[in-house]
Design a protein around this motif. Sequence first.
Motif, PDB file in Angstrom:
ATOM      1  N   PRO A  90       0.803  -1.230   0.000  1.00 49.85           N
ATOM      2  CA  PRO A  90       0.000   0.000   0.000  1.00 49.85           C
ATOM      3  C   PRO A  90       0.831   1.273   0.000  1.00 49.85           C
ATOM      4  O   PRO A  90       0.417   2.290  -0.577  1.00 49.85           O
ATOM      5  N   ALA A 133      -2.100   2.820  -2.096  1.00 50.49           N
ATOM      6  CA  ALA A 133      -3.235   3.199  -1.261  1.00 50.49           C
ATOM      7  C   ALA A 133      -3.908   4.457  -1.792  1.00 50.49           C
ATOM      8  O   ALA A 133      -5.148   4.564  -1.778  1.00 50.49           O
ATOM      9  N   GLN A 189      -6.094   3.529  -4.730  1.00 48.61           N
ATOM     10  CA  GLN A 189      -7.328   2.889  -4.281  1.00 48.61           C
ATOM     11  C   GLN A 189      -8.314   3.918  -3.739  1.00 48.61           C
ATOM     12  O   GLN A 189      -9.507   3.898  -4.092  1.00 48.61           O
ATOM     13  N   ASP A 237     -11.034  -3.341  -0.232  1.00 49.81           N
ATOM     14  CA  ASP A 237      -9.674  -3.843  -0.435  1.00 49.81           C
ATOM     15  C   ASP A 237      -9.639  -5.047  -1.359  1.00 49.81           C
ATOM     16  O   ASP A 237      -8.764  -5.156  -2.234  1.00 49.81           O
TER      17      ASP A 237
END
Length: 232
Positions: free
Chosen positions: A126, A181, A184, A197
């Motif tokens: 991440p 991260a 995302q 996730d």
Amino acid sequence: MALARHLVRALPETNLLRRNPLLGDHLSSDAGLFDLLLHARDRAYRVPGVLALLAAAGLRLVSFIEPIRYRPETWTSDPAVRRRLGEMDEPDRMAAAELLSSAMKVHIAYAVAADRREDTQARPTPSAIPVLRDLDPQALARTLKPGVPLTVRFDGQPLALPLPALAGPIVARCDGRRTVADIQNDLRETVDRRLDDRAFQAAFAPTYAALNGINRMLISGYGAERTGIVGI
């Protein structure tokens, strides 16, 4: 040198050197001819030989470049063959890939000390920053359409790489600053609020595997610094 050049010109059409369109060093210059055929200290290495050479030097392989070339599944689509290849250990799999391809002129490898125990492979954690090598993220993203594989060519051989529907939006955000991260979170805010996730990894992992496999998506930042190896 003159006698080797006369020999090359006189080779019959059946000779493998004449039939190989991927090998032309000997035709370009005297230096190319010498390096390919006459260099006294030169020798050819297949995968097992490279691995043995590394071991003799106290090293171990981290990765060949480009990784996708050394996956035997790249070169065959037959399910029965793929199953058998999947049962082989990694050195044998890489050796099989080389034989199936029969187009590898050189081997490029990352290696580390054999006694180094920690993970030496950069991982898309991440906190890692995925970056594209010699590619514009926005331009590449525009070419990635849902359901359409990415087609690349290695030594004239076309390879179709399946990508998830979110591959385009993921690639567009690989600007060299965003972490995994960050990508995302941005996708969750702008594309799909349900992107948890598990769903994100289902899209990011195959995108990274495909682009890293052709040496076009690499890792920078904390995720790479932690391993001591960048870009593998």
